[in-house]
Motif scaffolding. Sequence first.
Motif, PDB file in Angstrom:
ATOM      1  N   VAL A 202      54.909  59.507  12.778  1.00  0.00           N
ATOM      2  CA  VAL A 202      54.743  58.428  11.806  1.00  0.00           C
ATOM      3  C   VAL A 202      53.572  58.739  10.882  1.00  0.00           C
ATOM      4  N   GLN A 203      52.484  59.248  11.450  1.00  0.00           N
ATOM      5  CA  GLN A 203      51.312  59.577  10.638  1.00  0.00           C
ATOM      6  C   GLN A 203      51.615  60.680   9.648  1.00  0.00           C
ATOM      7  N   ARG A 204      52.457  61.642  10.053  1.00  0.00           N
ATOM      8  CA  ARG A 204      52.834  62.722   9.130  1.00  0.00           C
ATOM      9  C   ARG A 204      53.582  62.170   7.927  1.00  0.00           C
ATOM     10  N   VAL A 205      54.424  61.164   8.166  1.00  0.00           N
ATOM     11  CA  VAL A 205      55.147  60.529   7.063  1.00  0.00           C
ATOM     12  C   VAL A 205      54.156  59.858   6.118  1.00  0.00           C
ATOM     13  N   LEU A 206      53.181  59.167   6.680  1.00  0.00           N
ATOM     14  CA  LEU A 206      52.165  58.503   5.856  1.00  0.00           C
ATOM     15  C   LEU A 206      51.336  59.518   5.069  1.00  0.00           C
ATOM     16  N   ASP A 207      51.029  60.637   5.710  1.00  0.00           N
ATOM     17  CA  ASP A 207      50.201  61.657   5.057  1.00  0.00           C
ATOM     18  C   ASP A 207      50.923  62.328   3.891  1.00  0.00           C
ATOM     19  N   LYS A 208      52.239  62.421   3.978  1.00  0.00           N
ATOM     20  CA  LYS A 208      53.001  63.064   2.905  1.00  0.00           C
ATOM     21  C   LYS A 208      53.097  62.179   1.657  1.00  0.00           C
ATOM     22  N   LYS A 209      52.821  60.882   1.818  1.00  0.00           N
ATOM     23  CA  LYS A 209      52.727  59.931   0.708  1.00  0.00           C
ATOM     24  C   LYS A 209      54.014  59.821  -0.109  1.00  0.00           C
ATOM     25  N   ILE A 223      57.625  49.131  11.415  1.00  0.00           N
ATOM     26  CA  ILE A 223      56.254  49.591  11.672  1.00  0.00           C
ATOM     27  C   ILE A 223      55.303  48.877  10.710  1.00  0.00           C
ATOM     28  N   GLN A 224      54.321  48.190  11.247  1.00  0.00           N
ATOM     29  CA  GLN A 224      53.382  47.414  10.431  1.00  0.00           C
ATOM     30  C   GLN A 224      52.197  48.297  10.052  1.00  0.00           C
ATOM     31  N   ILE A 225      52.285  48.912   8.898  1.00  0.00           N
ATOM     32  CA  ILE A 225      51.248  49.829   8.441  1.00  0.00           C
ATOM     33  C   ILE A 225      50.106  49.050   7.797  1.00  0.00           C
ATOM     34  N   ASP A 226      49.046  49.749   7.443  1.00  0.00           N
ATOM     35  CA  ASP A 226      47.893  49.144   6.773  1.00  0.00           C
ATOM     36  C   ASP A 226      48.365  48.425   5.506  1.00  0.00           C
TER      37      ASP A 226
END
Length: 275
Positions: A202-209, A223-226
């Motif tokens: 999940v973090q990799r998806v967020l990092d790819k923006k 997923i409840q992101i920031d």
Amino acid sequence: MQNLYELGMDFLNKAFDDSFSNIEFFFLAYAVILAVFWLRKKQNLKSFFVYPVLFAFFTVFNPYLMIPIADKIGLAPRIRRIYWLLPVNLVLAFALVWLVYALSKRWKQAAAVILCIFVIALCGESQWNHMIPAENSYKIKNETIEIADMIEQDADTPEPKSCLFADIQLLELRQYDASLLNAIRRKDMADWSVNAADSAQVQRVLDKKNSRRILTLVLYYGIQIDPAVLEKNMDKHQIQYVIPHKEKGLGEYFGNIGYELVGETEHYEVFRRGL
């Protein structure tokens, strides 16, 4: 390794339920027929029907192999049609014809056909209950129309409205009202997947923006992101309305961010986002 096996078996069990729910007898008959073909001395029966299935069970039906590979190509663990790879209907039809022509007398052949029809009718699932004509001239689910009308009434403008939803059913919204646009593409819902339980993935998806995939994380996977990250990606698509499925449990999440609940249906909530 055990966890990988359990994930694979869980996937296979769910896929089996999707494919053979209420018609498990036909899969059992298929397995019995394959066993008979294996015991026969005719090599062509083994080559056409048995060997491909054995190969499949060492590859796509292998719990240890399937999850890692499917994850790499973006399919795990969302595929639900994997058992369609097995030619169950073809093998059953072939076996029926083979059985009938193996009988010497016409009356025996006729009796075998009648018996097979009776068994199919007895063990199969009636489709009459599913053959219900559409209740509206648009051939669209009433809930979809209810959501579209809700947004139109709230927006009070024929201009295009940028929406956010992640259910295949709601693709009917644009069919009903061309002014309702969706930021998430069909392929993001159907062809892209991520293991929501894997925080690193999940973090990799967020990092790819990738904004569409980040929004898919929220709406499709719940997923409840920031909230700051959410708003940044919402702004990129100028999203006005969000339509989460109630099962995702996102109502309170969007409410706390400041989105206003416009209304709800049996399965969905409609939130207006202030721009």
